[in-house]
Design a protein around this motif. Structure first.
Motif, short mmCIF file in Angstrom:
data_model
loop_
_atom_site.label_atom_id
_atom_site.label_comp_id
_atom_site.label_asym_id
_atom_site.label_seq_id
_atom_site.Cartn_x
_atom_site.Cartn_y
_atom_site.Cartn_z
N GLU A 89 0.82 -1.21 0.00
CA GLU A 89 0.00 0.00 0.00
C GLU A 89 0.86 1.26 0.00
O GLU A 89 0.57 2.22 -0.71
N ALA A 90 1.93 1.25 0.79
CA ALA A 90 2.83 2.41 0.82
C ALA A 90 3.61 2.53 -0.48
O ALA A 90 3.85 3.64 -0.98
N PHE A 91 4.02 1.39 -1.04
CA PHE A 91 4.74 1.40 -2.32
C PHE A 91 3.91 2.09 -3.40
O PHE A 91 4.44 2.90 -4.18
N GLU A 92 2.61 1.80 -3.44
CA GLU A 92 1.76 2.40 -4.47
C GLU A 92 1.69 3.92 -4.29
O GLU A 92 1.55 4.66 -5.27
N THR A 93 1.78 4.39 -3.06
CA THR A 93 1.82 5.83 -2.81
C THR A 93 3.15 6.41 -3.23
O THR A 93 3.22 7.42 -3.96
N HIS A 94 4.25 5.78 -2.80
CA HIS A 94 5.59 6.33 -3.06
C HIS A 94 5.89 6.44 -4.55
O HIS A 94 6.51 7.42 -4.99
N ARG A 95 5.47 5.46 -5.32
CA ARG A 95 5.83 5.47 -6.73
C ARG A 95 5.16 6.62 -7.48
O ARG A 95 5.61 7.02 -8.56
N LYS A 96 4.08 7.17 -6.91
CA LYS A 96 3.37 8.27 -7.55
C LYS A 96 3.88 9.64 -7.14
O LYS A 96 3.67 10.63 -7.86
N VAL A 97 4.53 9.74 -5.98
CA VAL A 97 4.81 11.07 -5.43
C VAL A 97 6.26 11.52 -5.63
O VAL A 97 6.58 12.66 -5.30
N ILE A 98 7.12 10.66 -6.16
CA ILE A 98 8.51 11.06 -6.39
C ILE A 98 8.70 11.36 -7.87
O ILE A 98 8.34 10.57 -8.74
N GLN A 99 9.28 12.51 -8.16
CA GLN A 99 9.66 12.86 -9.53
C GLN A 99 11.16 12.63 -9.66
O GLN A 99 11.96 13.29 -9.01
N TRP A 100 11.54 11.69 -10.53
CA TRP A 100 12.93 11.27 -10.63
C TRP A 100 13.72 12.24 -11.50
O TRP A 100 13.19 12.88 -12.40
N ASN A 101 15.02 12.29 -11.20
CA ASN A 101 15.97 13.12 -11.95
C ASN A 101 15.54 14.59 -11.96
O ASN A 101 15.61 15.27 -12.98
N ALA A 102 15.08 15.05 -10.82
CA ALA A 102 14.57 16.41 -10.72
C ALA A 102 15.11 17.10 -9.48
O ALA A 102 15.27 16.48 -8.43
N ARG A 103 15.36 18.37 -9.62
CA ARG A 103 15.77 19.20 -8.49
C ARG A 103 14.56 19.91 -7.88
O ARG A 103 14.55 20.25 -6.71
N GLU A 104 13.56 20.19 -8.70
CA GLU A 104 12.33 20.79 -8.25
C GLU A 104 11.17 20.05 -8.90
O GLU A 104 11.32 19.44 -9.95
N SER A 105 10.01 20.14 -8.28
CA SER A 105 8.81 19.55 -8.86
C SER A 105 7.60 20.35 -8.43
O SER A 105 7.47 20.70 -7.25
N GLU A 106 6.73 20.64 -9.36
CA GLU A 106 5.54 21.44 -9.07
C GLU A 106 4.47 20.66 -8.34
O GLU A 106 3.65 21.26 -7.64
N ASP A 107 4.42 19.35 -8.51
CA ASP A 107 3.29 18.60 -7.95
C ASP A 107 3.71 17.29 -7.28
O ASP A 107 2.85 16.47 -6.95
N ARG A 108 5.01 17.10 -7.07
CA ARG A 108 5.49 15.90 -6.38
C ARG A 108 6.72 16.27 -5.55
O ARG A 108 7.00 17.44 -5.33
N ILE A 109 7.45 15.26 -5.10
CA ILE A 109 8.71 15.48 -4.39
C ILE A 109 9.85 15.16 -5.36
O ILE A 109 9.92 14.04 -5.88
N PRO A 110 10.74 16.10 -5.64
CA PRO A 110 11.88 15.76 -6.50
C PRO A 110 12.81 14.78 -5.79
O PRO A 110 13.02 14.87 -4.58
N ASP A 111 13.34 13.84 -6.54
CA ASP A 111 14.15 12.79 -5.91
C ASP A 111 15.36 13.36 -5.18
O ASP A 111 15.81 12.81 -4.18
N GLN A 112 15.88 14.49 -5.65
CA GLN A 112 17.07 15.07 -5.01
C GLN A 112 16.74 15.69 -3.65
O GLN A 112 17.65 16.02 -2.89
N ALA A 113 15.45 15.83 -3.33
CA ALA A 113 15.04 16.36 -2.03
C ALA A 113 14.67 15.27 -1.04
O ALA A 113 14.36 15.56 0.11
N VAL A 114 14.72 14.00 -1.48
CA VAL A 114 14.28 12.91 -0.62
C VAL A 114 15.18 12.76 0.60
O VAL A 114 14.71 12.43 1.70
N GLY A 115 16.50 12.97 0.42
CA GLY A 115 17.39 12.93 1.57
C GLY A 115 18.34 11.76 1.61
O GLY A 115 18.92 11.47 2.66
#
Length: 407
Positions: free
Chosen positions: A224-250
């Motif tokens: 259930e969490a996997f299905e959420t995470h795969r939608k909210v991360i924008q890969w290869n991005a420093r900024e994202s207008e509607d998700r979390i950019p992967d470079q901000a994940v930590g």
């Protein structure tokens, strides 16, 4: 303490736009700004506000208001300008899409943060704000009528300067303890009905870091969490207008690349978890080390356990004033909500996953935090996180343009 106004409800007929409320939330494709320089922290205040739909007081207010925080940058709101001084906020919670919001509470907190941000932004235009939640609306589609009144006595709220500066920092912070004056300032930022609990000693931070590490196992091993995470991360991005950019994940670049590969399918996640200790590195980097390396963990405690929509909206308003005050003190902040969410599910007997071990782990997390904070306090915690001094993040979520948020 500051007194944030409560939100009354009123009965109004649903308009045609509400009848087709889902259409107001049509998907909008965010843009990746991954070509920005990698070695400089993002300073949002350097970017001038550019109203997209006319330089009117409401648009200027909304240009600031849209920077309110929301879980995973979901922005569960749309704006209907119903008049020169009348705004309708259309909310939509993510209970149908997100394991962390199965009762809509996370989205209700976000809506509260939005409404507080709008109220603060309105003071920059010399306007006082009145907010009413419409009665008889679906729980997952709340409507808020926001009316602006001119008032010569209104002065610009100093927190308005922090609206675009406020940011989430997911990486370790300095461990310097907060000074008493800083603790007092944060406590005074909360409205009536809320109090602040801070845990900052090395032993307390270590204990919470271990609990965060244990709780994160749930987040990383449930479908259930996997299905959420795969939608909210924008890969290869420093900024994202509607998700979390992967470079901000930590996480470090190697872990980030492994995450990107693994999150292409659930079978890859299960392979990583079973044969490659796949949860260890993310939990160390995202939970244990940040939990240990911070100035304090904070808990926003309501006078009564939050239950209703209005309770969680009020918590969101309190949170935003607290977060903006922290930014004014040059403190960085990161929410730590999953232990709180899973504990609530456990107390209420909500089966949030088909993974029986994860459900059992949630019960253990609830017991541990109850022992840490007390059986009277833990159920009244409306929000929790960590804060401290450190570097501004080099990557962050931005927001959808105002043109995309107007219904």
């Amino acid at each position: 303490m500051a007194n944030a106004p409560s939100i009354p409800t009123r009965n109004l007929p649903s308009n045609a736009l509400q009848a087709d409320a889902q259409a107001a939330f049509a998907p909008v494709t965010g843009k990746s700004l991954s070509r920005a320089p990698q070695d400089s922290a993002i300073q949002s205040s350097d970017r001038p506000i550019k109203p997209a739909l006319g330089d009117t007081p409401i648009n200027r207010i909304l240009e600031l208001g849209r920077w309110a925080p929301s879980g995973d940058n979901t922005q569960p709101w749309r704006f209907e300008v119903a008049g020169d001084r009348h705004l309708v906020v259309h909310g939509r919670d993510t209970r149908h899409d997100c394991v962390y919001d199965l009762r809509g509470h996370a989205s209700q907190i976000a809506l509260g943060a939005l409404l507080e941000t709008i109220s603060i932004a309105a003071t920059t235009q010399g306007l006082r704000t009145r907010i009413e939640r419409r009665a008889n609306q679906p729980d997952d589609l709340p409507l808020f009528d926001v009316t602006f009144d001119a008032d010569r006595a209104v002065r610009s709220d100093p927190l308005a300067q922090q609206i675009r500066q406020r940011v989430t920092q997911r990486r370790p912070l300095r461990t310097r303890a907060l000074a008493q004056v800083e603790c007092d300032t944060l406590a005074r930022a909360l409205p009536a009905g809320f109090s602040l609990r801070l845990l900052s000693s090395l032993g307390e931070r270590f204990r919470i870091a271990k609990l965060l590490y244990r709780s994160a196992w749930i987040r990383l091993t449930t479908r259930e969490a996997f299905e959420t995470h795969r939608k909210v991360i924008q890969w290869n991005a420093r900024e994202s207008e509607d998700r979390i950019p992967d470079q901000a994940v930590g996480v470090d670049p190697l872990t980030r690349r492994l995450m990107q590969w693994a999150m292409k399918s659930w079978s890859r996640i299960t392979f990583m978890n079973r044969f490659m200790a796949g949860t260890v590195l993310p939990r160390l980097q995202l939970d244990f080390m940040p939990g240990l390396r911070c100035g304090a963990h904070f808990f926003l405690v309501a006078d009564q356990p939050p239950k209703s929509t209005d309770d969680f909206v009020a918590a969101g308003r309190a949170l935003q004033r607290f977060w903006l005050t922290a930014a004014e003190l040059n403190l960085l902040l990161q929410p730590e909500m999953t232990p709180l969410i899973f504990s609530e599910y456990s107390r209420d007997g909500l089966a949030f996953s088909t993974n029986a071990r994860a459900v059992a782990r949630a019960a253990q997390i609830n017991e541990k935090f109850t022992a840490l904070l007390g059986s009277d306090t833990w159920p009244r915690v409306a929000f929790m996180g960590r804060l401290g001094f450190g570097k501004q993040p080099a990557s962050r979520s931005t927001r959808l343009p105002l043109s995309a948020l107007k219904a």
